[in-house]
Every structure is written in structure tokens, then in C-alpha cells.
Design a protein around this motif. Structure first.
Motif, PDB file in Angstrom:
ATOM      1  N   GLU A 101       0.347  28.291  89.271  1.00 62.85           N
ATOM      2  CA  GLU A 101       1.624  29.291  89.584  1.00 62.85           C
ATOM      3  C   GLU A 101       1.581  29.103  91.223  1.00 62.85           C
ATOM      4  O   GLU A 101       0.602  29.264  91.813  1.00 62.85           O
ATOM      5  CB  GLU A 101       1.333  30.742  89.223  1.00 62.85           C
ATOM      6  CG  GLU A 101       2.520  31.644  89.269  1.00 62.85           C
ATOM      7  CD  GLU A 101       2.090  32.983  88.752  1.00 62.85           C
ATOM      8  OE1 GLU A 101       2.860  33.316  87.794  1.00 62.85           O
ATOM      9  OE2 GLU A 101       1.373  33.601  89.321  1.00 62.85           O
TER      10      GLU A 101
ATOM     11  N   VAL B 201       5.769  28.800  87.253  1.00 67.28           N
ATOM     12  CA  VAL B 201       4.529  28.222  86.412  1.00 67.28           C
ATOM     13  C   VAL B 201       4.805  26.741  86.230  1.00 67.28           C
ATOM     14  O   VAL B 201       5.726  26.564  85.961  1.00 67.28           O
ATOM     15  CB  VAL B 201       4.190  28.905  85.422  1.00 67.28           C
ATOM     16  CG1 VAL B 201       5.200  28.935  84.133  1.00 67.28           C
ATOM     17  CG2 VAL B 201       2.836  28.930  84.845  1.00 67.28           C
TER      18      VAL B 201
ATOM     19  N   ILE C  96       2.086  34.296  79.656  1.00 67.70           N
ATOM     20  CA  ILE C  96       2.466  32.840  79.733  1.00 67.70           C
ATOM     21  C   ILE C  96       2.262  32.237  78.514  1.00 67.70           C
ATOM     22  O   ILE C  96       0.928  32.384  78.042  1.00 67.70           O
ATOM     23  CB  ILE C  96       1.975  32.271  81.079  1.00 67.70           C
ATOM     24  CG1 ILE C  96       2.381  32.870  82.472  1.00 67.70           C
ATOM     25  CG2 ILE C  96       2.190  30.521  80.860  1.00 67.70           C
ATOM     26  CD1 ILE C  96       1.786  32.171  83.415  1.00 67.70           C
TER      27      ILE C  96
ATOM     28  N   LEU D 262      -4.239  28.808  87.490  1.00 65.71           N
ATOM     29  CA  LEU D 262      -4.501  30.009  86.564  1.00 65.71           C
ATOM     30  C   LEU D 262      -5.523  29.955  85.469  1.00 65.71           C
ATOM     31  O   LEU D 262      -5.854  30.785  84.639  1.00 65.71           O
ATOM     32  CB  LEU D 262      -3.067  30.369  85.943  1.00 65.71           C
ATOM     33  CG  LEU D 262      -1.971  30.676  86.802  1.00 65.71           C
ATOM     34  CD1 LEU D 262      -0.443  30.809  86.108  1.00 65.71           C
ATOM     35  CD2 LEU D 262      -2.190  32.108  87.460  1.00 65.71           C
TER      36      LEU D 262
ATOM     37  N   ARG E 251      -1.266  37.415  82.487  1.00 64.05           N
ATOM     38  CA  ARG E 251      -1.195  36.926  83.932  1.00 64.05           C
ATOM     39  C   ARG E 251      -2.429  38.187  84.761  1.00 64.05           C
ATOM     40  O   ARG E 251      -2.906  37.760  85.839  1.00 64.05           O
ATOM     41  CB  ARG E 251      -0.002  37.190  84.537  1.00 64.05           C
ATOM     42  CG  ARG E 251       0.532  35.983  84.139  1.00 64.05           C
ATOM     43  CD  ARG E 251       2.169  35.766  84.948  1.00 64.05           C
ATOM     44  NE  ARG E 251       1.911  35.832  86.173  1.00 64.05           N
ATOM     45  CZ  ARG E 251       2.092  36.747  87.072  1.00 64.05           C
ATOM     46  NH1 ARG E 251       2.676  37.909  86.720  1.00 64.05           N
ATOM     47  NH2 ARG E 251       1.808  36.540  88.513  1.00 64.05           N
TER      48      ARG E 251
ATOM     49  N   TYR F   9       7.299  31.670  80.883  1.00 60.14           N
ATOM     50  CA  TYR F   9       6.825  33.148  81.037  1.00 60.14           C
ATOM     51  C   TYR F   9       7.407  33.894  79.659  1.00 60.14           C
ATOM     52  O   TYR F   9       8.502  33.475  79.317  1.00 60.14           O
ATOM     53  CB  TYR F   9       7.453  33.661  82.206  1.00 60.14           C
ATOM     54  CG  TYR F   9       6.891  33.194  83.357  1.00 60.14           C
ATOM     55  CD1 TYR F   9       5.712  34.013  84.157  1.00 60.14           C
ATOM     56  CD2 TYR F   9       7.392  32.120  84.120  1.00 60.14           C
ATOM     57  CE1 TYR F   9       5.152  33.473  85.335  1.00 60.14           C
ATOM     58  CE2 TYR F   9       6.674  31.819  85.316  1.00 60.14           C
ATOM     59  CZ  TYR F   9       5.568  32.383  85.893  1.00 60.14           C
ATOM     60  OH  TYR F   9       4.908  32.044  87.247  1.00 60.14           O
TER      61      TYR F   9
ATOM     62  N   ARG G 100       4.873  39.021  81.963  1.00 56.38           N
ATOM     63  CA  ARG G 100       3.220  39.442  81.935  1.00 56.38           C
ATOM     64  C   ARG G 100       2.409  38.441  81.132  1.00 56.38           C
ATOM     65  O   ARG G 100       1.188  38.205  81.393  1.00 56.38           O
ATOM     66  CB  ARG G 100       3.290  40.585  80.817  1.00 56.38           C
ATOM     67  CG  ARG G 100       1.572  41.302  80.916  1.00 56.38           C
ATOM     68  CD  ARG G 100       1.689  42.713  80.342  1.00 56.38           C
ATOM     69  NE  ARG G 100       1.842  42.508  78.768  1.00 56.38           N
ATOM     70  CZ  ARG G 100       1.240  42.049  77.844  1.00 56.38           C
ATOM     71  NH1 ARG G 100      -0.051  41.666  78.133  1.00 56.38           N
ATOM     72  NH2 ARG G 100       1.467  41.937  76.514  1.00 56.38           N
TER      73      ARG G 100
END
Length: 179
Positions: free
Chosen positions: A59, A45, A90, A70, A117, A83, A88
Motif C-alpha cells: 500500500e 493497494v 482488502i 501489508l 487493515r 478495498y 477497512r
């Protein structure tokens, strides 16, 4: 993973530690930086800023393929993504690009957010005057840590402190507490 200037723009590169081979990961006409690996090593990311000043979180796969925006949020300037330990969420900091009643400079108020995410939902974690920046999750995923700028005297003097927040209770704690 690191950023380097390539023809006037920052692009992402990956260096293989064993061989020292360098692989260019991004080729965009943008500034790409603040890269962070996913816990499983499959994704990266990063923040991408275009020539208009629009900054979003992107990402890519570890090989540089499958680039995806994103956050495509024109009112926000997202940066410093990391992350969660399970990959799951960010966490990142961003400023809301609109005037606030108590501040004339919209870039003076950064807050901490998370991005789910799976759903794409963005949740705000902090609500402070000044800059809440450089967030990260604790290894157990139960806390976050970040740098909080505290506006103090004389006018416009900022004191940066390191804070943690329990994600379950919301309780914040100043770890550095130094003038």
C-alpha cells in the motif's frame, strides 16, 4: 493508476485526468501491478513481485510515499487486491505455496481472502478446487463477486463462472451458469 514497463520492470503511475500529467508512484526493482484506489482516494493497494517470485500486497499513499508491505507472507502469492467500500478490508486472491494432497501443481488452487487493515488478520473466504480469482466487494459491502474456475471433463478442462457470496450467510450463487 496503471502499470507500465520502466527499464524492464513494471512500476505504478498516476495520470491526472484534468491535466494529463503523469506521476511515477513506485521506483522499486520489482513488478508492481493490479493497483486499486482506496474509497477515500488517499491510498493505493497493489501487488508487488520481486525477482525471487515472492508476491505480496503493498500500500502507498496517493502521492507514492509511505510504501508499506501489508502481507509479507512467503508461503502465499497474493494478487488482485481491492478495498472494501469502507476501506477497512482488502479482498484478494492467493495461492498457498505448498503441495496439496489432491494436486501436484500448487499454483492451480487460488482462493479468496480478506485482510483487515487494522489488525493485519487474514481470513479465507473460499475453499474450492481450481481458481477463485479477481474478487471485488459489492457497493453495499454485503457481498463479494469473483471468477470461479470449475474443473470439468475432459481432464483439466476449466469452465470459468461468475459467483457471488453473501458475507453474512456464506451462501454462494452462480450468476453466469454457462457451460
Amino acid at each position: 493508476v496503471y502499470s507500465a514497463d520502466s527499464a524492464g520492470m513494471l512500476n505504478l503511475y498516476r495520470v491526472e485526468i484534468a491535466t494529463r500529467a503523469v506521476v511515477r508512484l513506485t521506483q522499486a526493482n520489482t513488478d508492481d501491478g493490479a493497483a486499486s484506489w482506496a474509497p477515500d482516494g488517499a491510498r493505493i493497494v497493489f501487488q508487488r513481485e520481486d525477482s525471487t517470485g515472492q508476491r505480496d500486497l503493498w500500500e502507498i499513499d496517493a502521492d507514492g510515499g509511505n510504501a508499506r508491505n501489508l502481507t509479507s507472507t512467503p508461503r502465499f502469492k497474493e494478487q488482485h487486491p481491492r478495498y472494501s467500500t469502507d476501506g477497512r478490508l482488502i479482498i484478494f486472491d492467493a495461492n498457498l505455496d505448498e503441495p496439496r494432497p489432491d494436486q501436484s501443481d500448487v499454483r492451480q488452487n487460488y482462493e479468496i481472502y480478506t485482510l483487515d487493515r487494522r489488525s493485519g488478520a487474514i481470513a479465507r473466504l473460499t475453499e474450492h478446487d481450481g481458481w477463485d480469482m479477481y474478487p471485488a466487494f459489492s457497493p453495499d459491502g454485503r457481498h463479494i463477486v469473483w471468477r470461479k474456475s470449475i474443473v470439468a471433463q475432459p481432464p483439466n478442462f476449466r469452465n470459468a463462472e461468475i459467483f457471488t457470496r453473501d458475507l453474512q450467510t456464506g451462501q454462494e450463487r452462480n450468476l453466469s451458469n454457462h457451460a
